[in-house]
Write a protein that holds these residues in place. Structure first.
Motif, mmCIF file in Angstrom:
data_model
loop_
_atom_site.group_PDB
_atom_site.id
_atom_site.type_symbol
_atom_site.label_atom_id
_atom_site.label_comp_id
_atom_site.label_asym_id
_atom_site.label_seq_id
_atom_site.Cartn_x
_atom_site.Cartn_y
_atom_site.Cartn_z
ATOM 1 N N ARG A 50 0.826 -1.213 0.000
ATOM 2 C CA ARG A 50 0.000 0.000 0.000
ATOM 3 C C ARG A 50 0.864 1.268 0.000
ATOM 4 O O ARG A 50 0.479 2.283 -0.577
ATOM 5 C CB ARG A 50 -0.958 -0.017 1.178
ATOM 6 C CG ARG A 50 -2.078 -1.046 0.999
ATOM 7 C CD ARG A 50 -3.173 -0.902 2.034
ATOM 8 N NE ARG A 50 -2.726 -1.171 3.385
ATOM 9 C CZ ARG A 50 -2.832 -2.358 3.993
ATOM 10 N NH1 ARG A 50 -3.390 -3.383 3.369
ATOM 11 N NH2 ARG A 50 -2.390 -2.513 5.222
ATOM 12 N N LYS A 52 3.412 1.765 -1.651
ATOM 13 C CA LYS A 52 3.800 2.006 -3.047
ATOM 14 C C LYS A 52 2.559 2.224 -3.919
ATOM 15 O O LYS A 52 2.605 2.013 -5.127
ATOM 16 C CB LYS A 52 4.586 0.820 -3.586
ATOM 17 C CG LYS A 52 5.907 0.572 -2.919
ATOM 18 C CD LYS A 52 6.616 -0.554 -3.651
ATOM 19 C CE LYS A 52 7.487 -1.368 -2.756
ATOM 20 N NZ LYS A 52 8.069 -2.521 -3.471
ATOM 21 N N SER A 53 1.444 2.578 -3.288
ATOM 22 C CA SER A 53 0.171 2.848 -3.967
ATOM 23 C C SER A 53 -0.493 1.598 -4.536
ATOM 24 O O SER A 53 -1.368 1.691 -5.398
ATOM 25 C CB SER A 53 0.348 3.885 -5.085
ATOM 26 O OG SER A 53 0.821 5.094 -4.533
ATOM 27 N N LYS A 55 -2.711 -2.102 -4.027
ATOM 28 C CA LYS A 55 -3.868 -2.548 -3.258
ATOM 29 C C LYS A 55 -3.538 -3.902 -2.638
ATOM 30 O O LYS A 55 -3.119 -4.825 -3.345
ATOM 31 C CB LYS A 55 -5.094 -2.685 -4.156
ATOM 32 C CG LYS A 55 -5.580 -1.364 -4.700
ATOM 33 C CD LYS A 55 -6.798 -1.571 -5.579
ATOM 34 C CE LYS A 55 -7.221 -0.254 -6.193
ATOM 35 N NZ LYS A 55 -8.308 -0.447 -7.159
#
Length: 118
Positions: A50, A52-53, A55
């Motif tokens: 998360r 590192k963006s 999901k």
């Protein structure tokens, strides 16, 4: 991102190869469900994904327990709506690789088989 809009479950993803597989799948755009018996390990993996963006969802699961596996699958579908990829990485070994089969206790043999085969 070759795996955008895909959902992956990686068993045994708290450390080792499973952990790295979870990162690779996330880097390629998949939403990743990280599972293992140790909550702290999978929470750390999910947090890193998360960060590192990506999901990620951490679900503690012992693959030897059918009810836990069924629950993990349902939670994945509830969160992401589907499952596209399964990496069956969970497994185990006896404390000593040098124990002769004839010297094993049946309970130890059964535990390893349940995790690795069943």
């Amino acid at each position: 991102m070759r795996l955008a809009n895909k959902v992956a479950i990686v068993t045994g993803s708290g450390h080792g190869i499973g952990r790295e597989m979870a990162f690779v799948l996330a880097d390629e755009g998949a939403s990743v469900v990280v599972t293992a018996r140790t909550r702290s390990e999978i929470d750390a993996v999910a947090k890193e994904i998360r960060a590192k963006s990506g999901k990620a969802l951490a679900i503690p699961t012992d693959v030897r327990v059918e009810e836990q596996v069924n629950g993990m699958v349902q939670k994945t579908i509830d969160k992401f709506g589907k499952i596209d990829i399964l990496v069956n990485n969970a497994g185990g070994a006896l404390n000593s690789f040098y124990t002769l089969v004839v010297d094993l206790k049946f309970e130890d043999w059964k535990e390893v088989q349940e995790a690795n085969v069943t």
